[in-house]
Structure formats: structure tokens, C-alpha cells
Design an enzyme around this catalytic site. Structure first.
Site, PDB file in Angstrom:
ATOM      1  N   VAL A 159       3.478 -10.604  -1.518  1.00 18.68           N
ATOM      2  CA  VAL A 159       2.368 -11.051  -2.353  1.00 18.68           C
ATOM      3  C   VAL A 159       1.799 -12.317  -1.730  1.00 18.68           C
ATOM      4  CG1 VAL A 159       1.679 -11.910  -4.636  1.00 18.68           C
ATOM      5  CG2 VAL A 159       3.341 -10.041  -4.447  1.00 18.68           C
ATOM      6  N   GLY A 167       4.573 -12.733 -11.397  1.00 17.75           N
ATOM      7  CA  GLY A 167       5.045 -11.419 -11.814  1.00 17.75           C
ATOM      8  C   GLY A 167       4.472 -10.253 -11.052  1.00 17.75           C
ATOM      9  N   PHE A 168       3.629 -10.503 -10.046  1.00 19.14           N
ATOM     10  CA  PHE A 168       2.991  -9.394  -9.348  1.00 19.14           C
ATOM     11  C   PHE A 168       3.956  -8.678  -8.405  1.00 19.14           C
ATOM     12  CE2 PHE A 168      -0.874 -12.143 -10.126  1.00 19.14           C
ATOM     13  CZ  PHE A 168      -1.335 -11.362 -11.169  1.00 19.14           C
ATOM     14  N   GLY A 169       4.906  -9.412  -7.821  1.00 19.48           N
ATOM     15  CA  GLY A 169       5.917  -8.754  -6.996  1.00 19.48           C
ATOM     16  C   GLY A 169       6.755  -7.792  -7.812  1.00 19.48           C
ATOM     17  N   ASN A 196      17.047 -16.385   1.365  1.00 21.39           N
ATOM     18  CA  ASN A 196      16.007 -16.278   0.340  1.00 21.39           C
ATOM     19  C   ASN A 196      16.657 -16.164  -1.043  1.00 21.39           C
ATOM     20  OD1 ASN A 196      13.577 -15.943  -0.975  1.00 21.39           O
ATOM     21  ND2 ASN A 196      12.791 -14.459   0.501  1.00 21.39           N
ATOM     22  N   VAL A 197      17.216 -17.289  -1.498  1.00 20.53           N
ATOM     23  CA  VAL A 197      18.010 -17.305  -2.732  1.00 20.53           C
ATOM     24  C   VAL A 197      17.170 -16.899  -3.937  1.00 20.53           C
ATOM     25  CG1 VAL A 197      19.405 -18.735  -4.265  1.00 20.53           C
ATOM     26  CG2 VAL A 197      19.546 -19.055  -1.794  1.00 20.53           C
ATOM     27  N   TYR A 203      15.742 -10.095  -7.538  1.00 27.56           N
ATOM     28  CA  TYR A 203      16.163  -8.700  -7.444  1.00 27.56           C
ATOM     29  C   TYR A 203      17.331  -8.408  -8.389  1.00 27.56           C
ATOM     30  CZ  TYR A 203      13.299  -8.642  -3.196  1.00 27.56           C
ATOM     31  OH  TYR A 203      12.264  -8.736  -2.302  1.00 27.56           O
TER      32      TYR A 203
END
Length: 232
Positions: A159, A167-169, A196-197, A203
């Protein structure tokens, strides 16, 4: 989602876990649509992939051109091979589009403050309706022998910076998962850089399990080309 050796931790990840604020007071509505990419989207996709390489500090691995993307991405019907969903946004209502392979996901989200897009002119997909491309997800089928079911592997999810943390991801990844369920597939998989914490937390909050015991194995470049001369 390249698997090169991780650099020092950079700025915060593209997307924390949150939904677009649909319940927020209507002040600055944004009309959103997730649709199938077409060959005319290649210039936008190319720019997005380059921005992703910059974010991941992997520009030394970036070789894609618009021509190479055009020649490899759209040779088979959607969901049978490489498939891309693009995220489009506009401050105006979106005109309807028809796709026989996929019904676009549309929703209106509201923000207290307007979103400034400094790259708007470079990502306008519809000048008349002032529609811009804000992100994409690229995925393709894989197969689980243990489950005896196909699934989807997500190669890239990205994004643009001014639209992150909104919230787009989550919307893009959810669209892939929803399609997998619709097709009766068994799982959706992807990889994440270990530094990428924020993305890892994002996720996990979406329900994904991080498989710490697995490692990526990759043949590429000269190591791969050497097999051209191997007798089997």
C-alpha cells in the site's frame, strides 16, 4: 516479499492491524474498490513494485520492467496463474465496472481528516472520476499435498505510504482469503521479513500463524542457470 538478508530495521511497517473507520463521523468519505488488474494497470503495478523494493531496501534485486511484467502477468485467466488485485480510491462515487471473473469489492470509508496524496498524478487510473491506484496484492495458486487441496500464495502486498495505517492492507489480504474460501481452497500463505515486527503483528491479528521452523530455499541467477548443463 523477497528473502534477501534483512537490513537494519527501517521505518514502521506499511500496515498495522485496524479496519477503515466506517463508523467515524462523515466528514471526508473515501470510495474504495478492489478489482482485478488488467494490462492497462502495468505502469501503476511497476511503480508500486519499485516503491516496495525501496521500502524493503532491496532495490539491488529490482529488475522488473513494464515490458517484462506485461509479457508474464496476463497470459492465463485470473486465479489460474498470477493474479493481481488493485486497490482504487476516489473522493467521488465510483462508476460501476463489470468483470466476468470477479465481482469487485466496494465500500465507503470515512475519515475525520482528508488524506493528502502527493503522488496522485502518477497513479490516476481514471482522470474523469479522479480515481487513483493506492495498492496491490499479487498471488497465485499452490498446492498442499497433506491437505490434498489447492491454495493461494501471496507474493506481494503493498500500500502506498500516504494510505498506510488505515486498514487498506487488511482489505487487500482479506479479498484474497475470501476468494480462496469461495473456490474451496485450503489455505493462503506468504512470507514476511523478520525485522518487520509491525507486519508480523498485523498478520497474527488477522489469524495467520507465523511458522518459525520453516526457512526459504531459493535457486536463482547463476546458481539456477548452472542446471542448464546438468545431465539428469
Amino acid at each position: 516479499m523477497a528473502a534477501a538478508a534483512p537490513p537494519p530495521p527501517p521505518a514502521p511497517a506499511p500496515e498495522p492491524a485496524m479496519d477503515p473507520p466506517e463508523s467515524a463521523p462523515i466528514g471526508h468519505p473515501l470510495f474504495t474498490r478492489i478489482r482485478l488488474a488488467t494490462p492497462t494497470d502495468v505502469p501503476f503495478i511497476h511503480k508500486l513494485i519499485h516503491q516496495m523494493a525501496v521500502f524493503e531496501r532491496l532495490t539491488d534485486l529490482f529488475e522488473a520492467t513494464e515490458a517484462s511484467l506485461s509479457s508474464t502477468l496476463f497470459n492465463l485467466p485470473p486465479f489460474q496463474s498470477f493474479t493481481i488485485f488493485v486497490l482504487e480510491l476516489s473522493h467521488n462515487p465510483l462508476p460501476p465496472i463489470y468483470s466476468p471473473s470477479f465481482t469487485p469489492h466496494e465500500r465507503v470509508v470515512n475519515f475525520d481528516l482528508p488524506i493528502t496524496d502527493p503522488e496522485k498524478n502518477a497513479f490516476i487510473s481514471d482522470p474523469v472520476n479522479e480515481i487513483v491506484v493506492a495498492g496491490f496484492v499479487l498471488f497465485f495458486p499452490n498446492y498442499s499435498t497433506f491437505m490434498a487441496k489447492p491454495g493461494f500464495y501471496v507474493e506481494d502486498l503493498f500500500v502506498r505510504e500516504c494510505y498506510r495505517r488505515k486498514g487498506f492492507g487488511k482489505m487487500l489480504l482479506s479479498a484474497v482469503a475470501k476468494q480462496a474460501v469461495k473456490m474451496g481452497y485450503g489455505r493462503v500463505e506468504w512470507v514476511v521479513l523478520d525485522w518487520n515486527v509491525n507486519a508480523i503483528k498485523f498478520y497474527e491479528q488477522m489469524g495467520a500463524k507465523i511458522l518459525q521452523e520453516w526457512r526459504i530455499c531459493r535457486l536463482t541467477g547463476e546458481a539456477l542457470q548452472a542446471y542448464d548443463h546438468v545431465n539428469i
